[in-house]
Design a protein around this motif. Structure first.
Motif, mmCIF file in Angstrom:
data_model
loop_
_atom_site.group_PDB
_atom_site.id
_atom_site.type_symbol
_atom_site.label_atom_id
_atom_site.label_comp_id
_atom_site.label_asym_id
_atom_site.label_seq_id
_atom_site.Cartn_x
_atom_site.Cartn_y
_atom_site.Cartn_z
ATOM 1 N N GLY A 1 -31.954 50.778 88.311
ATOM 2 C CA GLY A 1 -30.547 50.543 88.586
ATOM 3 C C GLY A 1 -30.315 49.255 89.345
ATOM 4 N N PHE A 2 -31.166 48.973 90.328
ATOM 5 C CA PHE A 2 -31.030 47.732 91.084
ATOM 6 C C PHE A 2 -31.252 46.506 90.191
ATOM 7 C CE2 PHE A 2 -31.069 49.756 95.295
ATOM 8 C CZ PHE A 2 -30.268 48.870 95.999
ATOM 9 N N PHE A 3 -32.219 46.584 89.273
ATOM 10 C CA PHE A 3 -32.465 45.439 88.399
ATOM 11 C C PHE A 3 -31.260 45.185 87.487
ATOM 12 C CE2 PHE A 3 -34.224 43.403 84.557
ATOM 13 C CZ PHE A 3 -34.721 42.246 85.154
ATOM 14 N N LEU A 4 -30.714 46.251 86.906
ATOM 15 C CA LEU A 4 -29.524 46.097 86.063
ATOM 16 C C LEU A 4 -28.335 45.600 86.879
ATOM 17 C CD1 LEU A 4 -29.695 49.253 83.758
ATOM 18 C CD2 LEU A 4 -30.110 46.872 83.127
ATOM 19 N N LEU A 5 -28.228 46.106 88.109
ATOM 20 C CA LEU A 5 -27.154 45.635 88.985
ATOM 21 C C LEU A 5 -27.293 44.143 89.242
ATOM 22 C CD1 LEU A 5 -24.744 46.183 90.850
ATOM 23 C CD2 LEU A 5 -26.374 46.739 92.670
ATOM 24 N N GLY A 6 -28.525 43.695 89.502
ATOM 25 C CA GLY A 6 -28.737 42.275 89.726
ATOM 26 C C GLY A 6 -28.366 41.441 88.517
ATOM 27 N N GLY B 1 -31.892 63.945 88.678
ATOM 28 C CA GLY B 1 -32.150 65.369 88.820
ATOM 29 C C GLY B 1 -33.607 65.735 88.644
ATOM 30 N N GLY B 2 -34.481 64.732 88.538
ATOM 31 C CA GLY B 2 -35.884 64.991 88.276
ATOM 32 C C GLY B 2 -36.759 64.907 89.508
ATOM 33 N N SER B 3 -37.999 64.515 89.292
ATOM 34 C CA SER B 3 -38.994 64.421 90.354
ATOM 35 C C SER B 3 -38.727 63.216 91.254
ATOM 36 C CB SER B 3 -40.391 64.287 89.737
ATOM 37 O OG SER B 3 -40.480 63.068 88.995
ATOM 38 N N GLU B 4 -39.540 63.083 92.302
ATOM 39 C CA GLU B 4 -39.421 61.916 93.173
ATOM 40 C C GLU B 4 -39.609 60.627 92.380
ATOM 41 O OE1 GLU B 4 -41.706 61.828 96.705
ATOM 42 O OE2 GLU B 4 -41.303 63.912 97.250
ATOM 43 N N PHE B 5 -40.578 60.621 91.488
ATOM 44 C CA PHE B 5 -40.825 59.422 90.682
ATOM 45 C C PHE B 5 -39.616 59.083 89.822
ATOM 46 C CE2 PHE B 5 -42.237 57.476 86.685
ATOM 47 C CZ PHE B 5 -42.851 56.323 87.187
ATOM 48 N N ALA B 6 -39.001 60.107 89.224
ATOM 49 C CA ALA B 6 -37.822 59.877 88.391
ATOM 50 C C ALA B 6 -36.664 59.337 89.217
ATOM 51 C CB ALA B 6 -37.421 61.178 87.685
ATOM 52 N N GLN B 7 -36.451 59.889 90.405
ATOM 53 C CA GLN B 7 -35.381 59.401 91.274
ATOM 54 C C GLN B 7 -35.632 57.965 91.716
ATOM 55 O OE1 GLN B 7 -35.523 62.446 94.305
ATOM 56 N NE2 GLN B 7 -33.983 63.721 93.286
ATOM 57 N N ASP B 8 -36.874 57.671 92.039
ATOM 58 C CA ASP B 8 -37.217 56.304 92.431
ATOM 59 C C ASP B 8 -37.016 55.336 91.260
ATOM 60 O OD1 ASP B 8 -37.892 57.406 94.830
ATOM 61 O OD2 ASP B 8 -40.063 57.268 94.543
ATOM 62 N N SER C 1 -38.321 57.916 103.055
ATOM 63 C CA SER C 1 -38.860 57.588 101.731
ATOM 64 C C SER C 1 -37.791 56.949 100.850
ATOM 65 C CB SER C 1 -39.404 58.849 101.051
ATOM 66 O OG SER C 1 -40.497 59.388 101.772
ATOM 67 N N VAL C 2 -36.581 57.501 100.903
ATOM 68 C CA VAL C 2 -35.494 56.951 100.089
ATOM 69 C C VAL C 2 -35.157 55.538 100.549
ATOM 70 C CG1 VAL C 2 -33.130 57.265 99.301
ATOM 71 C CG2 VAL C 2 -34.573 59.257 99.701
ATOM 72 N N LEU C 3 -35.080 55.326 101.853
ATOM 73 C CA LEU C 3 -34.753 53.996 102.368
ATOM 74 C C LEU C 3 -35.815 52.970 101.977
ATOM 75 C CD1 LEU C 3 -33.394 54.862 105.939
ATOM 76 C CD2 LEU C 3 -32.071 54.098 103.951
ATOM 77 N N ILE C 4 -37.068 53.378 101.990
ATOM 78 C CA ILE C 4 -38.136 52.455 101.584
ATOM 79 C C ILE C 4 -37.972 52.062 100.120
ATOM 80 C CG2 ILE C 4 -40.615 52.295 101.116
ATOM 81 C CD1 ILE C 4 -41.067 53.991 103.642
ATOM 82 N N VAL C 5 -37.696 53.044 99.267
ATOM 83 C CA VAL C 5 -37.503 52.755 97.845
ATOM 84 C C VAL C 5 -36.290 51.856 97.640
ATOM 85 C CG1 VAL C 5 -36.981 53.761 95.593
ATOM 86 C CG2 VAL C 5 -38.635 54.875 97.099
ATOM 87 N N GLN C 6 -35.234 52.088 98.419
ATOM 88 C CA GLN C 6 -34.041 51.254 98.264
ATOM 89 C C GLN C 6 -34.279 49.827 98.764
ATOM 90 O OE1 GLN C 6 -30.744 53.771 99.918
ATOM 91 N NE2 GLN C 6 -30.124 53.806 97.772
#
Length: 443
Positions: A359-364, A346-353, A295-300
């Motif tokens: 974060g990726f958008f800001l990184l870009g 530290g929150g739910s799955e939705f918060a972590q996602d 699940s984490v890899l898919i989100v990443q």
């Protein structure tokens, strides 16, 4: 001649230099250079992200089975940082090789070394087979990766910056940065496929080795793609006409050594964020078992696509408001984002996602223009060596220890450590940009 961060490219303003630019531009198309930069650097990022993902999913079981999962990941992150420590050393060694032989020879040796070091990790026996020698060999190959990456600098980003229309410098600067999310996307997708297709025992036994084999093949393709540019007569002439040739490191430091640190710190907020949205979230979520690895890899992977959109947006924005303003604005946005990091991770799955995607958008947005601080600080004759060293130190100071520090401090003091780490990078960026502005005004 101004040696500070230029908003609009080439520091030379003489009519003769302008004519030279037009002549070179007629022979060397910026788009072709950009394609070479993307292909070449994607292979490098793929190698490094394969190692970073393996630090979380593989190395604790294979090389540190005698430690807890947390300590195994932390020790893996220690080895992860070694490549960034070795990178300036590699730059120094390979600059000497280029002065003695040629750019093509240097690049061939560096990329074969990078591919061989990465592929060599695939053959390493586990700790249970050869004990501490397994860890020592992993560290050795990681150091070789860093040396090789330092040697893979080909000057194409600098050539690209010098051969683009002034009103489009932000757009062309971001093109080369696309290689980072592309490399991460390929590495994550490959690990996702293997992790989802194999049993846990098969993945740990042999499945994880496949991405390291693939790295060698990708590096061979990248080598030929880059040699097609750097060894041809027109590109050699373009490099020479732009004085994009290596000079001695000591001479570089004496002439404009301070610009290395200004350039490195000017983009530090971006580099600090880099591994905190790519490698660190995977380690934190795996330790917390709040989501499955797949699940984490898919989100990443989705995040990597979002990062590509962020990089493209940065090119449009920078051409309107300037690269320096873009870097400063993005640093401020990263600072705001860091305040929400503890609640999101530290929150739910939705918060972590959400942390990963935002974060990726800001990184870009920020990383898309980070190259501007690497290519515009130096006198033309110093730019080839100066740009390479600036990039080396930006990675070393900002990104090398980010996963290690963030995970180590977060597990002990809480996720507020992520906020502090990112805010420190933001402060360094804003101070460096302020210093650069003052130097520009003075000169």
């Amino acid at each position: 001649m101004s040696s500070t961060f230029q908003e609009h490219g080439d520091p030379s303003n003489s009519s003769a230099a302008h004519i030279g630019r037009l002549q070179v531009h007629a022979k060397v198309a910026p788009g072709e250079i950009a394609i070479g930069v993307v292909i070449g650097r994607t292979s490098e990022y793929f190698d490094f992200f394969v190692f970073g993902i393996a630090c979380v999913l593989v190395f604790p079981s294979v090389f540190f089975p005698f430690e807890s999962l947390l300590d195994g990941i932390l020790w893996s992150f220690v080895i992860f940082s070694l490549a960034f420590v070795a990178r300036p050393i590699g730059t120094t060694i390979f600059m000497t090789l280029q002065r003695r032989w040629s750019r093509g020879t240097k690049l061939t040796i560096a990329l074969f070394l990078l591919g061989s070091a990465t592929a060599g990790m695939a053959f390493l026996p586990s700790y249970t087979v050869i004990g501490n020698w397994a860890i020592a060999l992993l560290a050795f190959f990681r150091l070789l990766q860093g040396v090789a990456l330092g040697g893979s600098w080909d000057g194409l980003p600098s050539l690209l910056a010098l051969n683009t229309p002034p009103q489009r410098r932000g757009w062309y600067a971001m093109l080369g940065q696309l290689s980072a999310p592309i490399g991460f996307l390929i590495a994550s997708a490959l690990f996702l496929f293997l992790h989802a297709s194999l049993s846990h025992d098969d993945f740990i036994d042999w499945g994880w080795r496949y991405p390291f084999f693939v790295a060698f093949a990708i590096n061979v393709v990248a080598l030929f793609a880059r040699l097609r540019l750097v060894v041809t007569e027109e590109y050699t002439h373009a490099m020479e006409e732009r004085d994009l040739e290596p000079i001695g490191i000591v001479s570089m430091l004496r002439a404009q050594g301070y610009n290395i640190f200004i350039g490195a710190f000017a983009a530090l907020a971006s580099y600090a964020l880099f591994h905190l949205v790519t490698i660190f979230p995977l380690s934190w979520i795996v330790l917390g078992t709040t989501q499955t690895v797949n699940s984490v890899l898919i989100v990443q992977i989705i995040g990597a696509f979002v990062g590509i959109l962020g990089i493209i947006s940065s090119g449009i924005i920078a051409d309107r408001i300037g690269r320096r303003t873009t870097l400063g604005t993005c640093a401020a946005l990263i600072g705001v984002f860091s305040l929400f990091a503890p609640w999101l991770l530290g929150g739910s799955e939705f918060a972590q996602d959400t942390f990963i995607i935002v974060g990726f958008f800001l990184l870009g947005l920020s990383y898309g223009q980070a190259a501007g601080s690497v290519t515009s600080n130096f006198e033309t004759r110093l730019r080839y060596t100066g740009a390479a060293l600036t990039s080396d130190f930006a990675w070393l100071i900002g990104a090398a220890f980010a996963p290690l520090v963030a995970l180590g401090l977060s597990t002990r003091f809480g996720l507020a450590a992520v906020t502090v780490y990112l805010l420190s990078g933001v402060a360094c960026t804003l101070i460096a940009l302020r210093v650069n502005r003052a130097l520009a005004a003075r000169e």
